[in-house]
Design an enzyme around this catalytic site. Structure first.
Site, PDB file in Angstrom:
ATOM      1  N   ASP A  35      56.573  50.066  23.655  1.00  0.00           N
ATOM      2  CA  ASP A  35      55.488  50.974  24.067  1.00  0.00           C
ATOM      3  C   ASP A  35      54.644  50.395  25.206  1.00  0.00           C
ATOM      4  O   ASP A  35      53.608  50.961  25.570  1.00  0.00           O
ATOM      5  CB  ASP A  35      54.588  51.301  22.869  1.00  0.00           C
ATOM      6  CG  ASP A  35      53.945  50.054  22.280  1.00  0.00           C
ATOM      7  OD1 ASP A  35      54.251  48.931  22.770  1.00  0.00           O
ATOM      8  OD2 ASP A  35      53.134  50.183  21.350  1.00  0.00           O
ATOM      9  N   GLY A  36      55.057  49.266  25.763  1.00  0.00           N
ATOM     10  CA  GLY A  36      54.331  48.696  26.910  1.00  0.00           C
ATOM     11  C   GLY A  36      53.351  47.608  26.547  1.00  0.00           C
ATOM     12  O   GLY A  36      52.814  46.936  27.443  1.00  0.00           O
ATOM     13  N   GLU A  37      53.083  47.405  25.274  1.00  0.00           N
ATOM     14  CA  GLU A  37      52.161  46.323  24.900  1.00  0.00           C
ATOM     15  C   GLU A  37      52.782  44.972  25.254  1.00  0.00           C
ATOM     16  O   GLU A  37      54.005  44.823  25.258  1.00  0.00           O
ATOM     17  CB  GLU A  37      51.865  46.378  23.393  1.00  0.00           C
ATOM     18  CG  GLU A  37      50.984  47.558  23.023  1.00  0.00           C
ATOM     19  CD  GLU A  37      50.698  47.647  21.531  1.00  0.00           C
ATOM     20  OE1 GLU A  37      51.198  46.787  20.773  1.00  0.00           O
ATOM     21  OE2 GLU A  37      49.987  48.584  21.138  1.00  0.00           O
ATOM     22  N   LYS A 190      28.850  44.578  59.093  1.00  0.00           N
ATOM     23  CA  LYS A 190      29.825  45.545  58.581  1.00  0.00           C
ATOM     24  C   LYS A 190      29.188  46.450  57.549  1.00  0.00           C
ATOM     25  O   LYS A 190      28.316  46.035  56.796  1.00  0.00           O
ATOM     26  CB  LYS A 190      30.989  44.767  57.971  1.00  0.00           C
ATOM     27  CG  LYS A 190      31.777  45.490  56.897  1.00  0.00           C
ATOM     28  CD  LYS A 190      32.851  44.585  56.303  1.00  0.00           C
ATOM     29  CE  LYS A 190      32.888  44.700  54.791  1.00  0.00           C
ATOM     30  NZ  LYS A 190      33.895  43.865  54.155  1.00  0.00           N
ATOM     31  N   ARG A 192      30.576  49.160  54.521  1.00  0.00           N
ATOM     32  CA  ARG A 192      31.746  49.771  53.883  1.00  0.00           C
ATOM     33  C   ARG A 192      31.441  51.238  53.615  1.00  0.00           C
ATOM     34  O   ARG A 192      30.459  51.565  52.948  1.00  0.00           O
ATOM     35  CB  ARG A 192      32.100  49.038  52.590  1.00  0.00           C
ATOM     36  CG  ARG A 192      33.405  49.506  51.990  1.00  0.00           C
ATOM     37  CD  ARG A 192      33.913  48.592  50.889  1.00  0.00           C
ATOM     38  NE  ARG A 192      34.569  47.390  51.365  1.00  0.00           N
ATOM     39  CZ  ARG A 192      35.783  47.365  51.905  1.00  0.00           C
ATOM     40  NH1 ARG A 192      36.468  48.476  52.058  1.00  0.00           N
ATOM     41  NH2 ARG A 192      36.298  46.225  52.308  1.00  0.00           N
ATOM     42  N   GLY A 223      40.974  46.815  56.277  1.00  0.00           N
ATOM     43  CA  GLY A 223      39.918  47.531  57.007  1.00  0.00           C
ATOM     44  C   GLY A 223      38.886  46.594  57.626  1.00  0.00           C
ATOM     45  O   GLY A 223      38.498  46.749  58.789  1.00  0.00           O
ATOM     46  N   THR A 224      38.465  45.605  56.877  1.00  0.00           N
ATOM     47  CA  THR A 224      37.437  44.669  57.361  1.00  0.00           C
ATOM     48  C   THR A 224      37.918  43.909  58.596  1.00  0.00           C
ATOM     49  O   THR A 224      37.214  43.838  59.614  1.00  0.00           O
ATOM     50  CB  THR A 224      37.091  43.658  56.237  1.00  0.00           C
ATOM     51  OG1 THR A 224      36.631  44.398  55.108  1.00  0.00           O
ATOM     52  CG2 THR A 224      36.040  42.659  56.662  1.00  0.00           C
TER      53      THR A 224
HETATM   54  C1  R5P Z   1      34.254  41.718  51.326  1.00  0.00           C
HETATM   55  O1  R5P Z   1      33.106  41.426  51.165  1.00  0.00           O
HETATM   56  C2  R5P Z   1      35.378  40.743  51.275  1.00  0.00           C
HETATM   57  O2  R5P Z   1      34.975  39.451  51.612  1.00  0.00           O
HETATM   58  C3  R5P Z   1      36.530  41.175  52.169  1.00  0.00           C
HETATM   59  O3  R5P Z   1      36.069  41.171  53.502  1.00  0.00           O
HETATM   60  C4  R5P Z   1      37.016  42.539  51.819  1.00  0.00           C
HETATM   61  O4  R5P Z   1      37.018  42.733  50.455  1.00  0.00           O
HETATM   62  C5  R5P Z   1      38.397  42.766  52.381  1.00  0.00           C
HETATM   63  O5  R5P Z   1      38.857  44.005  51.968  1.00  0.00           O
HETATM   64  P1  R5P Z   1      39.623  44.967  52.955  1.00  0.00           P
HETATM   65  O6  R5P Z   1      40.811  44.213  53.482  1.00  0.00           O
HETATM   66  O7  R5P Z   1      40.011  46.127  52.089  1.00  0.00           O
HETATM   67  O8  R5P Z   1      38.660  45.383  54.022  1.00  0.00           O
END
Ligand code: R5P
Length: 310
Positions: A35-37, A190, A192, A223-224
């Site tokens: 069952d995945g456990e 930055k 988010r 993304g960062t």
């Molecule tokens: C954020 O504060 C972390 O230090 C990283 O910059 C971040 O979590 C990287 O995530 P992503 O690659 O999704 O931008």
């Protein structure tokens, strides 16, 4: 006596640690019930032993956290003298505060669960925020990948390097790198917007005609780093590299990062890299020797902090 076990998250790293220590990995069966456990059985006698279980809680994090807890429970019930959870990557670390109403502090919940399961001490590396150490009332040894990454960067003899933090939270880490590399320092502001979208809107520091080294604790969506690289390019950076401890790439990050101006990604093997070959110019540095040395010192009751004298 020392005993090292691995969970299923990063057996290659665990193998490297065991090799360095000159021991074999302990025998453990980790399977699934129909069952995945998760079903765990430790085959070695660990009564009275100093036991280390290596398990970064990378993708899939819920499976790896649960597996770790179950293994620790089995170890405690098998009368291990001391159980050290070795977490080269501590997942859920970004959920470390209530930054909006009615949200959990999951990094603390994971800490509570680890202790409740029977963890005696924790060995981890580059927590997203150092304060996570305070979520534990057991001893925590917190390693940094800096010695391993700085050694590689020094060998490259980069022209006119500037270390760049892609967000204000990473400033302390960037400062440490810049001191060790004897380089300039810059920072990107930055914001988010969503879990996958980031806006980088300001750059403080001079990067014109310089080799920029973006340093961060982890990459997930990319993304960062993409947003920061765009700003650096616009500000006249000559070359851009990224040095990141935990390569927790999600597949969607590859395409995005391929389009960025980043020429090389220097990462560690704290989590296994599941990227298809030739996707991105990634250079992987092993932290196996660093962890092995820390384990050796913990076992022998020696200082771990002196590992950082570089
Ligand atoms: C954020 O504060 C972390 O230090 C990283 O910059 C971040 O979590 C990287 O995530 P992503 O690659 O999704 O931008």
């Amino acid at each position: 006596m020392l005993k090292i076990f691995t969970g299923s998250a990063n057996p290659a790293l665990a193998g490297g640690i065991a090799r360095n220590l000159g021991v074999s990995l302990g025998h453990i069966q980790i399977n699934r019930f129909p069952d995945g456990e998760i079903a765990v059985k430790i085959d070695d006698n660990i009564r009275g032993k100093d036991v280390f279980i290596i398990q970064p809680t990378c993708y899939p994090p819920n499976e790896h956290v649960m597996e770790l807890l179950i293994v620790i429970d089995a170890m405690r019930r098998a009368s291990a003298a001391r159980i050290t959870a070795v977490m080269p990557f501590y997942g859920y670390a970004r959920q470390d505060r209530k930054d909006q109403p009615r949200v959990p502090i999951t990094a603390k919940l994971v800490a509570n669960l680890l202790v409740a399961a029977g963890t005696s001490r924790l060995l981890a590396m580059d927590f997203h925020a150092q304060q996570i150490q305070g979520f534990f009332d057991i001893p925590v040894d917190h390693l940094c990948a800096t010695p391993v990454i700085v050694k590689y960067l020094r060998e490259k003899s980069l022209a006119d390097p500037v270390v760049v933090s892609p967000d204000p939270g990473g400033m302390k880490m960037a400062y440490q790198y810049s001191r060790l590399l004897n380089s300039g320092l810059a920072i990107v502001a930055k914001q988010r917007i969503s879990p996958t979208e980031v806006e980088s809107y300001n750059l403080v520091g001079n990067v014109k005609d310089k080799t920029c080294i973006l340093v961060d604790d982890l990459i997930t969506t990319g993304g960062t780093l993409c947003a920061a690289a765009k700003l650096l390019q616009a500000a006249g950076a000559r070359n851009i590299l990224a040095a990141v401890t935990h390569a927790v790439f999600i597949p969607a990050a590859y395409e995005r990062l391929k389009q960025s101006a980043i020429q090389e990604f220097v990462v560690t093997d704290s989590v296994p890299l599941k990227m298809p070959p030739n996707t991105l110019p990634v250079h992987i540095l092993s932290v196996a020797d660093l962890f092995a040395e820390a384990i050796r010192r913990i076992h022998n009751n020696q200082s771990v902090s002196s590992l950082f004298n570089i």
